[in-house]
Design a protein around this motif. Structure first.
Motif, PDB file in Angstrom:
ATOM      1  N   LYS A   1       0.822  -1.221   0.000  1.00  0.00           N
ATOM      2  CA  LYS A   1       0.000   0.000   0.000  1.00  0.00           C
ATOM      3  C   LYS A   1       0.853   1.267   0.000  1.00  0.00           C
ATOM      4  O   LYS A   1       0.320   2.359  -0.176  1.00  0.00           O
TER       5      LYS A   1
ATOM      6  N   PRO B   1       1.012   3.234  -3.760  1.00  0.00           N
ATOM      7  CA  PRO B   1      -0.181   4.009  -4.133  1.00  0.00           C
ATOM      8  C   PRO B   1      -0.417   5.217  -3.220  1.00  0.00           C
ATOM      9  O   PRO B   1      -0.784   6.289  -3.693  1.00  0.00           O
ATOM     10  N   MET B   2      -0.174   5.050  -1.916  1.00  0.00           N
ATOM     11  CA  MET B   2      -0.468   6.160  -1.013  1.00  0.00           C
ATOM     12  C   MET B   2       0.632   7.214  -1.028  1.00  0.00           C
ATOM     13  O   MET B   2       0.376   8.378  -0.712  1.00  0.00           O
TER      14      MET B   2
ATOM     15  N   ARG C   1       2.054   8.093  -3.867  1.00  0.00           N
ATOM     16  CA  ARG C   1       1.602   8.859  -5.039  1.00  0.00           C
ATOM     17  C   ARG C   1       0.441   9.778  -4.661  1.00  0.00           C
ATOM     18  O   ARG C   1       0.400  10.949  -5.044  1.00  0.00           O
TER      19      ARG C   1
ATOM     20  N   LEU D   1      -8.555   6.805   1.698  1.00  0.00           N
ATOM     21  CA  LEU D   1      -8.126   6.411   0.356  1.00  0.00           C
ATOM     22  C   LEU D   1      -7.403   5.082   0.332  1.00  0.00           C
ATOM     23  O   LEU D   1      -7.390   4.393  -0.690  1.00  0.00           O
ATOM     24  N   THR D   2      -6.788   4.696   1.446  1.00  0.00           N
ATOM     25  CA  THR D   2      -6.128   3.391   1.474  1.00  0.00           C
ATOM     26  C   THR D   2      -7.135   2.279   1.202  1.00  0.00           C
ATOM     27  O   THR D   2      -6.767   1.199   0.719  1.00  0.00           O
TER      28      THR D   2
ATOM     29  N   VAL E   1      -6.968   0.834  -2.205  1.00  0.00           N
ATOM     30  CA  VAL E   1      -5.909  -0.160  -2.435  1.00  0.00           C
ATOM     31  C   VAL E   1      -6.308  -1.502  -1.804  1.00  0.00           C
ATOM     32  O   VAL E   1      -6.124  -2.559  -2.411  1.00  0.00           O
TER      33      VAL E   1
ATOM     34  N   GLU F   1      -7.007  -5.293  -3.584  1.00  0.00           N
ATOM     35  CA  GLU F   1      -6.303  -6.524  -3.215  1.00  0.00           C
ATOM     36  C   GLU F   1      -7.278  -7.651  -2.888  1.00  0.00           C
ATOM     37  O   GLU F   1      -7.061  -8.803  -3.238  1.00  0.00           O
TER      38      GLU F   1
ATOM     39  N   ALA G   1      -5.746  12.974  -5.526  1.00  0.00           N
ATOM     40  CA  ALA G   1      -5.156  11.900  -4.727  1.00  0.00           C
ATOM     41  C   ALA G   1      -5.867  10.569  -4.989  1.00  0.00           C
ATOM     42  O   ALA G   1      -5.234   9.508  -5.010  1.00  0.00           O
TER      43      ALA G   1
ATOM     44  N   ALA H   1      -4.567   9.112  -8.089  1.00  0.00           N
ATOM     45  CA  ALA H   1      -3.186   8.669  -7.866  1.00  0.00           C
ATOM     46  C   ALA H   1      -3.135   7.378  -7.061  1.00  0.00           C
ATOM     47  O   ALA H   1      -2.228   6.562  -7.222  1.00  0.00           O
ATOM     48  N   ALA H   2      -4.110   7.166  -6.179  1.00  0.00           N
ATOM     49  CA  ALA H   2      -4.144   5.950  -5.368  1.00  0.00           C
ATOM     50  C   ALA H   2      -4.666   4.747  -6.139  1.00  0.00           C
ATOM     51  O   ALA H   2      -4.569   3.621  -5.674  1.00  0.00           O
ATOM     52  N   GLY H   3      -5.266   5.000  -7.310  1.00  0.00           N
ATOM     53  CA  GLY H   3      -5.710   3.886  -8.133  1.00  0.00           C
ATOM     54  C   GLY H   3      -7.209   3.708  -8.255  1.00  0.00           C
ATOM     55  O   GLY H   3      -7.677   2.665  -8.729  1.00  0.00           O
TER      56      GLY H   3
ATOM     57  N   LEU I   1       0.017   7.734 -14.716  1.00  0.00           N
ATOM     58  CA  LEU I   1      -0.088   6.342 -14.267  1.00  0.00           C
ATOM     59  C   LEU I   1      -0.424   5.404 -15.422  1.00  0.00           C
ATOM     60  O   LEU I   1      -0.764   4.233 -15.206  1.00  0.00           O
TER      61      LEU I   1
END
Lengths: 348, 348, 348, 348
Positions: free
Chosen positions: A280, A283-284, A286, C253-254, C257, C261, C287, C290-292, C334
């Motif tokens: 993680k 991504p974080m 970024r 935001l985590t 991610v 997974e 953000a 950027a985190a996906g 990205l």
């Protein structure tokens, strides 16, 4: 400060509040409303003890209009503070500054290898703990002064500046002797003796947000340092406590934006502690730059599977290299760059 | 410790985990299941760095079966620890012990008046801060050593024992000289230098739960003190951080029950900080005793509207008297009593 | 599932657990360890009631090794799910999909103007509430079916797809008639009757994370929908409850991610509700990408100062345009793009 | 409502706020202060959309002086509401009312046996779920209408009143037909369609606090029910989300005191869900009564180890009997009693 009266407060009770405010040396301004009266306290210098008002008869609650911090606020100083290091790195300026290295200094080989690797692809500051605050008394507690000496050796070789944590007043003096930046860890954010010692040590301070600290409390902790005479404070978001355990902490990136609005101090982000898991961190990291952080502090270890602490959240040097490429692209898309190690080496 | 493998982990990856465990000096026991394999680590002495395993290929997560604290656990010592003070009060015994007094020592008159009043109706320990950790650097920070002397004077006159906070290592020595119990405040629960100093000072320690500390972290902080040689640790629930602001903190009374199950140490409750409002202190003090707390620590001020800190949550002496009557009834209905001030005076 | 025994559990107690597991139709595997015995339950099909084991004599606690969700898990299906809409937008694919529009449909002019503006600079989906779940019964509750008709009219004119919320089973049928995506709001994430109705309505579902939902609970809520036969579920992070009030919610935001997974479902981010303040929407939208995140849902209103709800967090159309430029640059850095409105218009 | 301006707000910006307030039909009162100007909004009827003000130029933030709920507030009605049931039990009156029974109705024998046992030692209301909202779609979901019929049969035999949960609008009608009290579960506290249906069903409503609901949100949810015409709302504290997992939820007993201050509605406590563990139910049930709760709702199962749900937190009938003795003593020490089953039987 506003004192909200109960809807059925008597005029005697309202007068009681007025007298209490005047007795404290401020002016009172009662404002009758449709449902209830509010009494304004005018002239608040940030030293008013609300407890003296909350408990008076007829008082419903007390509302703070002003913030209790001063020197760290953007209202006090609208210009961004830029913290400049001896090696030329400028934290809070145009470029994003990368701090990287292992959780703890474990050996000469480990810290030198780490320093060389992170210097090669983008870091300008080396991180690494010599004094480790560990939740369990039975965990590895750091190499102490020997660790500081190894960090200084790595700096001499690579031109990286050094940031490392102090956990008590004696440690502050020692860290100030060897390091470029004194780190105050999350667990010590409200250790006021330590904050005061750090504020008198003559070095920039990296202040990490406490595990359940509000932004107001973070800024008040910074105010402790600034009030001792040290204006070079760098704040750091590293995640807060939360009900979910899907990550080690809840990484609060919005705090970066909030701090920028309320304060002129620079703020960096720590995606390693903020997430607690290697997969993680990228991504974080970024996302942190995309949100506007002035820098990153990232755990990198030559061999995470043998790390004495935080191995699960440490990147390998190769993963770090890859991340730096991505971070630079994000920074550029926002009109920023990444502070260059080449420039560092020259000025180091 | 159990290492849970991903459902698609290869036998090479499972062997990698087995080898890593063996390299750390423990035995590995792979257990194939319907969906996935789990590898048990046998012989864990509490020093295993999970980071070394979490990051290995094929590992989904690591689960801790044992707790990392030892000496403070009930498994280590099934008998309740009873902390006995010089004035005869026994914390953790049959009777509920009441600690009361102002947030801060403000003057000779204030602390003596407080001590007389709380001694008269049920307290056996006097509280009062001489060193105050305040969120803002501009708030009242306590009288320092003068405050300690005033507390000692109040003890001499009333027979009450004294509990007061130390906020750094130097302060620990000073507090140990004057007080019967050294208090470690919530903000310092993970200030390990301070915990160590307190554990070597030769006095019982009152350890308050941190604002967002888990029970496990509270017990590990206590373990730091016990590991330095001081077994007389009293834990204290004082509320934790929460999303709602209807009270200053969220008072977690279930923690009292949990601590009793996991540890042999006594635990008291602080309804003043736990709620932050005078009107809520009484009901929650009663609830604390009903839940099984070994004691209470309550803020009482001769005139809360003039208090230098925490006025809003301080009881008046009359309110304290009334509360003591209720608390005694609750204690009796559970077969306990309230430690008697009379007995204290005799032994004092 | 693992049943951890107390360290002093007798062999009778261990046998009791073994018998209980076998009585439930599974196999039991006792594993003696250095400190305590653990009993593994083999063959768990996700329907084991842990309550039957937790309360048995000698049991310390029960640990879940497997996750209780199935069809939404990445272990079940390693390939990313891509939700394709009639207008050609593909959520969960290579390009980032932008959903934008006002909090609530207020009038024909307002929704058409919003649709035209957001379609012009990057949105492919129009958002707008016709049924509004409001915390207070006295707040504006939406235009109902008339709002749905206006959304459909905006779609016909602009080629945007439409996402709008249903708040009860009757509403699901109505929304399914007019909209391309049925939204389930945060407050209803565990309204299982509603989830079931949505799963039978024949439309993709946008499921917002509840205010204090764990990722596991979010995935289990998605499992309710998929179990009814609808595989096209889009998850949405929109912030969770927290102790600090510097932002309306704590934008996690985590979670983006983590979901990637654990699950094959697409996940988008809602920086408007995630932050609650216009000035924070832009940085956190950047953000998120950027985190996906696979997309964004953003509140845009032609004149936020007259909005019937959520005005404080709504962007103006000009601010939205500016944000889209930034988002596109982040996406490109990205290797992704932003789903193109031009393509939409052609397919619309 | 107060609009706090930035310290550098221009007089044009202040006038802009004044005009916006007047355009909404209220009066504006600017109050210049030492640091900044605050503009009061006078005449707020609870329908002001703060979003219209927050986003205006020069505005720092908006502060609410009044609460948005009305009919449920103690200011609206200073007298305690007492909810009277057909069997004579009075919730919110002098006596503490005990509701007890299994989590779910599982069979005729189970519910009749439960009812007989809890009626024998102190309960006046029987709990038991016929519709179960379960986190996983694969868990037991309840017997539905058959469960309601069994509850009614148990009522006929024992004289206990019946409380059971409704999870959607159709369910409300069915539950109202069979039960004395309609329960709204924590997950549905903000399911406004359900609240409205419950408010029109002609039965008292037991409203459980949501997992992360503030007291303000709880009272606003109650306001939804009262606004539909049903004044007989009973609130219930059952624990909230928290960062620690030492208990299933964080049982917020201070909420009982807060609700009593802010509202005239009765409030009971649910120590079973509040703690999630059998060993903690007794102490926290005692604490609930000591804190002033008007009643308890407790899970009791004839054989918890075979329960289809919540077995880990269910008391055995013998444990319930013992608890009732303790609860009665606590209630008496506060001058209250426990509502008597004998009286119930006579009136039943």
């Amino acid at each position: 400060m506003l004192v909200v009266m109960r809807h059925d407060a008597s005029s005697d009770e309202i007068q009681g509040v007025v007298r209490a405010i005047e007795a404290m040396g401020y002016r009172a301004r009662p404002m009758p409303g449709a449902q209830r009266t509010t009494v304004g306290l005018v002239g608040n210098d940030g030293r008013v003890e609300e407890g003296r008002l909350v408990g008076l008869d007829g008082v419903l609650r007390v509302i703070h209009v002003s913030q209790p911090y001063k020197q760290v606020s953007r209202e006090w100083c609208p210009e961004d503070t830029v913290v400049e290091l001896d090696n030329g790195a400028r934290i809070g300026g145009e470029d994003v500054v990368i701090m990287a290295g292992p959780c703890a200094v474990e050996s000469r080989e480990q810290i030198l290898e780490s320093a060389r690797r992170v210097a090669a692809t983008g870091a300008t500051v080396l991180r690494g703990g010599a004094f480790k605050p560990r939740t369990s008394p039975y965990s590895f507690q750091g190499l102490g002064e020997e660790g500081l000496q190894l960090l200084a050796e790595a700096r001499d070789e690579t031109g990286l500046a050094v940031v490392t944590e102090a956990i008590d007043s004696e440690g502050v003096a020692l860290v100030a002797e060897y390091a470029d930046i004194i780190q105050i860890g999350a667990r010590n954010m409200q250790n006021y003796s330590l904050l005061r010692a750090a504020g008198r040590a003559g070095r920039p301070v990296l202040l990490k947000r406490g595990m359940s600290a509000t932004i107001k409390e973070l800024l008040l902790a910074a105010e402790y340092i600034v009030a001792e005479g040290e204006p070079r404070v760098i704040l750091c978001e590293r995640g807060v406590r939360n009900f979910d355990t899907h990550a080690r902490n809840l990484f609060d990136l919005t705090a970066v934006v909030t701090v920028k609005e309320l304060s002129h101090l620079p703020i960096i982000a720590d995606p390693s502690h903020g997430t607690g898991a290697r997969s993680k961190v990228g991504p974080m990291a970024r996302a942190s730059v995309a949100a506007g952080a002035d820098g990153l502090i990232v755990e990198v270890h030559p061999d995470p599977t043998t790390a004495a602490s935080d191995g699960a959240q440490s990147l390998t040097p190769d993963q770090f290299d890859e991340l730096m490429t991505e971070v630079e692209q994000i920074a550029r898309s926002l009109g920023r760059g990444v502070a260059q190690p080449a420039a560092v080496a020259l000025s180091g």
